[in-house]
Enzyme design. Structure first.
Site, PDB file in Angstrom:
ATOM      1  N   GLY A   9       0.829  -1.215   0.000  1.00 37.86           N
ATOM      2  CA  GLY A   9       0.000   0.000   0.000  1.00 37.86           C
ATOM      3  C   GLY A   9       0.853   1.250   0.000  1.00 37.86           C
ATOM      4  N   SER A  11       1.297   3.307  -2.516  1.00 38.56           N
ATOM      5  CA  SER A  11       0.927   4.260  -3.582  1.00 38.56           C
ATOM      6  C   SER A  11       0.371   5.572  -3.045  1.00 38.56           C
ATOM      7  CB  SER A  11      -0.113   3.612  -4.512  1.00 38.56           C
ATOM      8  OG  SER A  11      -1.110   2.948  -3.757  1.00 38.56           O
ATOM      9  N   ARG A  12      -0.111   5.558  -1.818  1.00 41.39           N
ATOM     10  CA  ARG A  12      -0.779   6.752  -1.275  1.00 41.39           C
ATOM     11  C   ARG A  12      -0.561   6.826   0.223  1.00 41.39           C
ATOM     12  NH1 ARG A  12      -6.670   6.330  -1.881  1.00 41.39           N
ATOM     13  NH2 ARG A  12      -6.494   4.116  -2.384  1.00 41.39           N
ATOM     14  N   TYR A 156     -12.702  -3.493  11.839  1.00 47.56           N
ATOM     15  CA  TYR A 156     -11.368  -3.001  11.513  1.00 47.56           C
ATOM     16  C   TYR A 156     -10.395  -3.211  12.681  1.00 47.56           C
ATOM     17  CZ  TYR A 156      -7.908   0.749  10.766  1.00 47.56           C
ATOM     18  OH  TYR A 156      -6.754   1.472  10.632  1.00 47.56           O
ATOM     19  N   LYS A 160      -6.937  -5.594  13.380  1.00 50.80           N
ATOM     20  CA  LYS A 160      -5.655  -4.956  13.730  1.00 50.80           C
ATOM     21  C   LYS A 160      -5.142  -5.479  15.075  1.00 50.80           C
ATOM     22  CE  LYS A 160      -5.036  -1.763  10.418  1.00 50.80           C
ATOM     23  NZ  LYS A 160      -3.901  -1.825   9.480  1.00 50.80           N
TER      24      LYS A 160
HETATM   25  N1  LIG Z   1      -5.371   7.263   7.990  1.00 53.27           N
HETATM   26  C1  LIG Z   1      -5.637   6.928   9.246  1.00 53.27           C
HETATM   27  O1  LIG Z   1      -6.324   7.643   9.983  1.00 53.27           O
HETATM   28  C2  LIG Z   1      -5.065   5.642   9.811  1.00 53.27           C
HETATM   29  C3  LIG Z   1      -5.028   5.509  11.205  1.00 53.27           C
HETATM   30  C4  LIG Z   1      -4.506   4.340  11.761  1.00 53.27           C
HETATM   31  C5  LIG Z   1      -4.043   3.337  10.941  1.00 53.27           C
HETATM   32  N2  LIG Z   1      -4.104   3.492   9.577  1.00 53.27           N
HETATM   33  C6  LIG Z   1      -3.615   2.376   8.759  1.00 53.27           C
HETATM   34  O2  LIG Z   1      -2.576   2.836   7.926  1.00 53.27           O
HETATM   35  C7  LIG Z   1      -2.550   2.063   6.722  1.00 53.27           C
HETATM   36  C8  LIG Z   1      -2.538   3.000   5.520  1.00 53.27           C
HETATM   37  O3  LIG Z   1      -3.689   3.826   5.576  1.00 53.27           O
HETATM   38  P1  LIG Z   1      -3.751   5.206   4.749  1.00 53.27           P
HETATM   39  O4  LIG Z   1      -4.370   6.203   5.657  1.00 53.27           O
HETATM   40  O5  LIG Z   1      -2.452   5.503   4.107  1.00 53.27           O
HETATM   41  O6  LIG Z   1      -4.850   4.796   3.639  1.00 53.27           O
HETATM   42  P2  LIG Z   1      -4.952   5.254   2.094  1.00 53.27           P
HETATM   43  O7  LIG Z   1      -4.421   6.620   1.891  1.00 53.27           O
HETATM   44  O8  LIG Z   1      -6.380   4.972   1.745  1.00 53.27           O
HETATM   45  O9  LIG Z   1      -3.986   4.230   1.319  1.00 53.27           O
HETATM   46  C9  LIG Z   1      -4.283   2.865   1.336  1.00 53.27           C
HETATM   47  C10 LIG Z   1      -3.212   2.069   0.631  1.00 53.27           C
HETATM   48  O10 LIG Z   1      -3.545   0.668   0.732  1.00 53.27           O
HETATM   49  C11 LIG Z   1      -3.775   0.125  -0.571  1.00 53.27           C
HETATM   50  N3  LIG Z   1      -4.917  -0.788  -0.518  1.00 53.27           N
HETATM   51  C12 LIG Z   1      -6.229  -0.474  -0.330  1.00 53.27           C
HETATM   52  N4  LIG Z   1      -7.005  -1.579  -0.400  1.00 53.27           N
HETATM   53  C13 LIG Z   1      -6.162  -2.615  -0.630  1.00 53.27           C
HETATM   54  C14 LIG Z   1      -6.351  -4.016  -0.830  1.00 53.27           C
HETATM   55  N5  LIG Z   1      -7.569  -4.565  -0.864  1.00 53.27           N
HETATM   56  N6  LIG Z   1      -5.260  -4.801  -1.033  1.00 53.27           N
HETATM   57  C15 LIG Z   1      -4.020  -4.255  -1.033  1.00 53.27           C
HETATM   58  N7  LIG Z   1      -3.776  -2.941  -0.895  1.00 53.27           N
HETATM   59  C16 LIG Z   1      -4.836  -2.123  -0.685  1.00 53.27           C
HETATM   60  C17 LIG Z   1      -4.050   1.318  -1.468  1.00 53.27           C
HETATM   61  O11 LIG Z   1      -3.731   1.010  -2.835  1.00 53.27           O
HETATM   62  P3  LIG Z   1      -4.379   1.894  -4.054  1.00 53.27           P
HETATM   63  O12 LIG Z   1      -3.719   3.248  -3.979  1.00 53.27           O
HETATM   64  O13 LIG Z   1      -4.023   1.155  -5.282  1.00 53.27           O
HETATM   65  O14 LIG Z   1      -5.845   1.949  -3.792  1.00 53.27           O
HETATM   66  C18 LIG Z   1      -3.137   2.377  -0.859  1.00 53.27           C
HETATM   67  O15 LIG Z   1      -1.809   2.188  -1.294  1.00 53.27           O
HETATM   68  C19 LIG Z   1      -3.760   1.127   6.790  1.00 53.27           C
HETATM   69  O16 LIG Z   1      -3.362  -0.141   7.222  1.00 53.27           O
HETATM   70  C20 LIG Z   1      -4.643   1.774   7.829  1.00 53.27           C
HETATM   71  O17 LIG Z   1      -5.455   0.845   8.476  1.00 53.27           O
HETATM   72  C21 LIG Z   1      -4.585   4.620   8.996  1.00 53.27           C
END
Ligand SMILES: NC(=O)c1ccc[n+]([C@@H]2O[C@H](COP(=O)([O-])OP(=O)(O)OC[C@H]3O[C@@H](n4cnc5c(N)ncnc54)[C@H](OP(=O)(O)O)[C@@H]3O)[C@@H](O)[C@H]2O)c1
Length: 251
Positions: A9, A11-12, A156, A160
């Site tokens: 993941g 990419s973003r 979720y 985790k």
């Molecule tokens: N943002 C928050 O508030 C937060 C807080 C705590 C923990 N987290 C954790 O941090 C991690 C990253 O979150 P983020 O905020 O960076 O989210 P994000 O900006 O939505 O990015 C999600 C990333 O995961 C990839 N992805 C989504 N669905 C997938 C699937 N089915 N299989 C494989 N890859 C997948 C996406 O690929 P594409 O770009 O191709 O869609 C993207 O690279 C996650 O594990 C999330 O649970 C986030």
């Protein structure tokens, strides 16, 4: 020898920042993406601008059977582009969010969260561990909501939480190879996560900001440096730990 990280993941959002922070610390980086190949290609270009080798591979963890083909493609990429070197660091970051009250959760949603957030982490790590360099590390990205509760996050956060237990087992079972395993648990970060819930809802953003001692929500660049630190020799004695990176939320 330059070390190699695989960031799922990447990419973003947080994964992108981790990939760039690792590249900035002198590590070559592979990222995965689920659907957004253009965004992934941009991250690869940014990493290369930092003077490091980089590649992006597709991986959708909703289907666990994708892992085998991904592992083969990873091996081909390592032999073709990375001089046949194995990976040193695995960052299990890929994931998605949704607010689903427990009474409304469907079995399909349960299975999607199970696959992406827990089963995918388990079997991807299992598949890649034997080929990883000794002395590297695994970092699993979880969430503050394994410690405190946010209504609608039962699916979720449960997955985790399982990953946090798994991380301690990886640390215990692979310590003999010098492989460390740690959890990074972010609080709310303003990304595309959960339909960009924080960015698109100023009231929610303000409420979440008020929960942190530092009085703001997180940004992606609050997280990547911590991951790069945990991969570095400065963290060589940090193992089996959960590090919450959340500005002191709900203290
Ligand atoms: N943002 C928050 O508030 C937060 C807080 C705590 C923990 N987290 C954790 O941090 C991690 C990253 O979150 P983020 O905020 O960076 O989210 P994000 O900006 O939505 O990015 C999600 C990333 O995961 C990839 N992805 C989504 N669905 C997938 C699937 N089915 N299989 C494989 N890859 C997948 C996406 O690929 P594409 O770009 O191709 O869609 C993207 O690279 C996650 O594990 C999330 O649970 C986030």
């Amino acid at each position: 020898m330059t070390r190699i990280a695989l960031v799922t993941g990447g990419s973003r959002g947080l994964g992108k920042d981790m990939a760039l922070a690792l590249a900035g610390s002198g590590v070559d980086v592979l990222i995965t993406y689920a659907t957004q190949s253009d965004a992934a290609a941009d991250v690869v270009a940014e990493i290369k601008k930092l003077g490091r080798m980089a590649a992006a591979l597709p991986l959708d963890l909703r289907q666990i059977s994708n892992i085998e083909a991904f592992a083969d493609e990873l091996e081909n990429t390592l032999s073709g582009t990375f001089d046949g070197r194995p990976i040193d660091y695995l960052i299990n970051n890929a994931g998605m969010g949704a607010t689903i009250p427990m009474t409304e959760a469907t079995e399909q949603q349960f299975d999607d969260f199970l696959n992406v957030h827990f089963k995918g982490v388990y079997f991807l790590t299992q598949r890649l561990l034997s080929g990883m360099n000794d002395g590297g590390c695994i970092i699993n990205i979880t969430t503050g909501t394994t410690r405190f509760c946010n209504p609608g996050y039962s699916l979720y956060a449960s997955m985790k939480g399982a990953v946090e237990v798994l991380t301690r087992y990886i640390a215990k079972e692979y310590g003999h190879r010098g492989i460390r395993a740690n959890v990074v648990a972010p609080g709310p970060v303003e990304t595309d996560f959960n339909n960009a819930a924080i960015r698109s809802n100023p009231q929610l953003k303000e409420r979440l900001a008020g929960m942190a001692a530092l009085n703001r929500v997180g940004q992606a660049d609050d997280i990547g440096g911590v991951v790069a630190f945990l991969c570095s020799d400065a963290a060589k004695w940090v193992n089996g730990q959960r590090i919450e990176v959340a500005g002191g939320i709900n203290l």
